[in-house]
Scaffold this active site. Structure first.
Site, short mmCIF file in Angstrom:
data_model
loop_
_atom_site.label_atom_id
_atom_site.label_comp_id
_atom_site.label_asym_id
_atom_site.label_seq_id
_atom_site.Cartn_x
_atom_site.Cartn_y
_atom_site.Cartn_z
N HIS A 91 69.84 29.67 15.63
CA HIS A 91 69.60 29.75 17.07
C HIS A 91 68.16 29.26 17.30
CE1 HIS A 91 68.76 31.80 20.92
NE2 HIS A 91 70.06 31.87 21.10
N ASP B 278 67.80 37.00 10.79
CA ASP B 278 68.08 37.11 12.22
C ASP B 278 69.44 37.81 12.36
OD1 ASP B 278 68.94 36.78 14.80
OD2 ASP B 278 68.61 34.63 14.88
N GLN C 241 73.43 38.60 15.71
CA GLN C 241 74.90 38.57 15.78
C GLN C 241 75.56 39.36 14.66
OE1 GLN C 241 76.43 37.46 18.35
NE2 GLN C 241 75.02 36.01 19.30
N LYS D 128 73.05 42.93 22.95
CA LYS D 128 74.25 42.37 22.32
C LYS D 128 75.08 43.45 21.65
CE LYS D 128 72.13 37.86 21.34
NZ LYS D 128 72.77 36.98 22.31
N CYS E 198 72.21 27.29 22.38
CA CYS E 198 70.85 27.36 21.81
C CYS E 198 70.87 27.02 20.33
CB CYS E 198 70.22 28.74 22.02
SG CYS E 198 70.10 29.21 23.73
#
Ligand code: 7TS
Length: 419
Positions: free
Chosen positions: A126, A203, A206, A229, A369
């Site tokens: 991303h 990261d 997600q 999220k 993104c």
């Protein structure tokens, strides 16, 4: 509406927003990778905080300030448990995953990355795990390198092994791709990085919402994710750092809350995460994020993951049956999260999403993104359906029915090739 893993009918009653119609059709919300909806419990926690507790934290001695501080700090514990960490003092609250990554780029990167040093990223990142490193590389004269993505949507680990060497100072990699759904072997990646003496940032924007995460067994040095999220409010992010790392880092922002002693020319810093939480933090939203973490803990992250696997399998099979649709990313369910990116032959993703919106079906269209990945896939954009705990197989059916309409609008579906 019951998958094997979760009682979705019961869960849906907690989400007032899902009861509405859009363009005269029941809302089918399949844009969860962008942000998830909030259960009534989280919304109530926000209102309750403002009605009963509102005060500034860490500074007041009065009852409300004490209560607000306790509730805020309790969320640090919950976030710690959620990612399998052991010490809540290694958790910093930020505004979002993006700010967590920027914090590392500034506070760790500026002090540890120099001329000619290398930062290894991947082509499936991303932008929030690319641009902060570009800015750092420009400030420090460092070099960015990108691990390739294979045709079937995996990281090319051979290219990673060849790339990581004595110049590598950091490997920063997404845990679960927001486009391909790929769940990356972060433990293996961390081993390669550590053998070269590099640190590893994962990261988790997600992954933390969708599966059990264990930073200890993952072996990473930094882990970043966002509240919004995972059922929580917007405006709250988390950065976890391996024990001792925060102590070695200088502050990212200066101001109140983050100091120990202020003198005219210089100051000393507060201990632990407080050093990185300058000014009044997002108290109410952090506290409501705690309620979101409770909600997920009660469901159990294994069951959340299982539910999404079932839905993803159902969706991928339904899209393949439909034909004329290309699905991007791994086919193996074990290797992917609940994100299904696809393109419809002969139809621009934005047109597809617009027609779907007319059916009440909310999915995302665009580059997500992830422009480097779009270039790798040789597409300008994709459509993306992304699932969460409240989604059902009937909603996938609604998606597919709407896509059939897209194909009618854009021409003869019979002439399309199945993938
Ligand atoms: N990393 C990944 C893998 C993401 O998917 C996102 C947001 C971020 C970082 C940034 O999170 P933020 O909370 O700081 O904005 N992804 C998306 C998306 O896929 N659609 O909208 C936002």
């Amino acid at each position: 509406m019951i998958t094997q893993a979760l009682d979705v009918a019961r869960i849906r009653q907690d989400f007032p927003i899902l009861a509405q119609e859009v363009h005269g059709r029941p809302l089918v919300y399949l844009d969860n990778a962008a942000t998830t909806q909030k259960p009534r419990q989280v919304i109530d926690a926000l209102v309750r905080y403002y009605e009963t507790t509102n005060a500034n934290i860490h500074r007041g001695i009065h009852q409300l300030a004490v209560r607000a501080t306790e509730q805020y700090e309790a969320v640090r514990e919950k976030a710690t448990r959620h990612i399998g960490a052991s010490n809540s003092q290694d958790i910093v609250f930020t505004r979002n995953a993006t700010e967590s990554i920027n914090l590392v780029a500034r506070a760790w990167g500026d002090a540890n990355i120099g001329e000619g040093d290398e930062i290894v990223l991947t082509t499936m990142e991303h932008h929030s795990n690319i641009v902060p490193w570009q800015l750092l590389a420009q400030r420090r004269g460092a070099v960015l390198r990108y691990v390739a993505v294979t045709d079937d949507g995996y990281l090319d680990l051979e290219s990673l092994r060849a790339m990581v060497g004595e110049r590598t100072k950091l490997v920063s990699v997404v845990h679960a791709s927001n486009v391909l759904g790929t769940i990356n072997p972060v433990r293996e990646i961390a081993e390669v990085a550590h053998q070269a003496g590099a640190l590893v940032l994962v990261d988790g924007a997600q992954s933390a919402p969708h599966m059990a995460v264990d930073v200890a067994s993952m072996g990473c040095d930094f882990f970043a994710f966002s509240s919004h999220k995972m059922l929580g409010p917007t405006g709250v992010g988390v950065l976890w750092a391996r024990e001792g790392l925060l102590d070695e880092m200088d502050p990212f922002l200066g101001g109140g809350e983050m100091i120990s002693i202020v003198r005219p020319d210089r100051s000393t810093w507060a201990e632990g995460p407080h050093k990185f939480e300058a000014g009044t933090p997002n108290i109410a939203d952090v506290i409501a994020f705690g309620t979101a973490l409770d909600y997920l803990a009660e469901l159990g992250m294994e069951r959340v993951r299982e539910h999404e696997k079932e839905l993803t399998a159902y969706a991928m099979a339904a899209l393949e049956d439909l034909g004329g649709v290309t699905i991007h990313g791994p086919r193996k369910l074990e290797d992917r999260g609940g994100v299904v990116s696809f393109t419809v032959d002969g139809a621009h993703p934005h047109d597809v999403s617009t027609i779907l919106d007319g059916h009440g079906v909310a999915i995302r269209a665009g580059h997500h993104c992830a422009q480097l990945l779009m270039r790798r896939l040789s597409v300008p954009a994709t459509n993306r359906a992304s699932f969460y705990i409240y989604n059902t197989e009937q909603e996938v059916d609604a998606l597919v029915a709407a896509l059939r309409h897209v194909q009618e609008v854009f021409g003869d579906a019979d002439t399309r090739t199945a993938v």
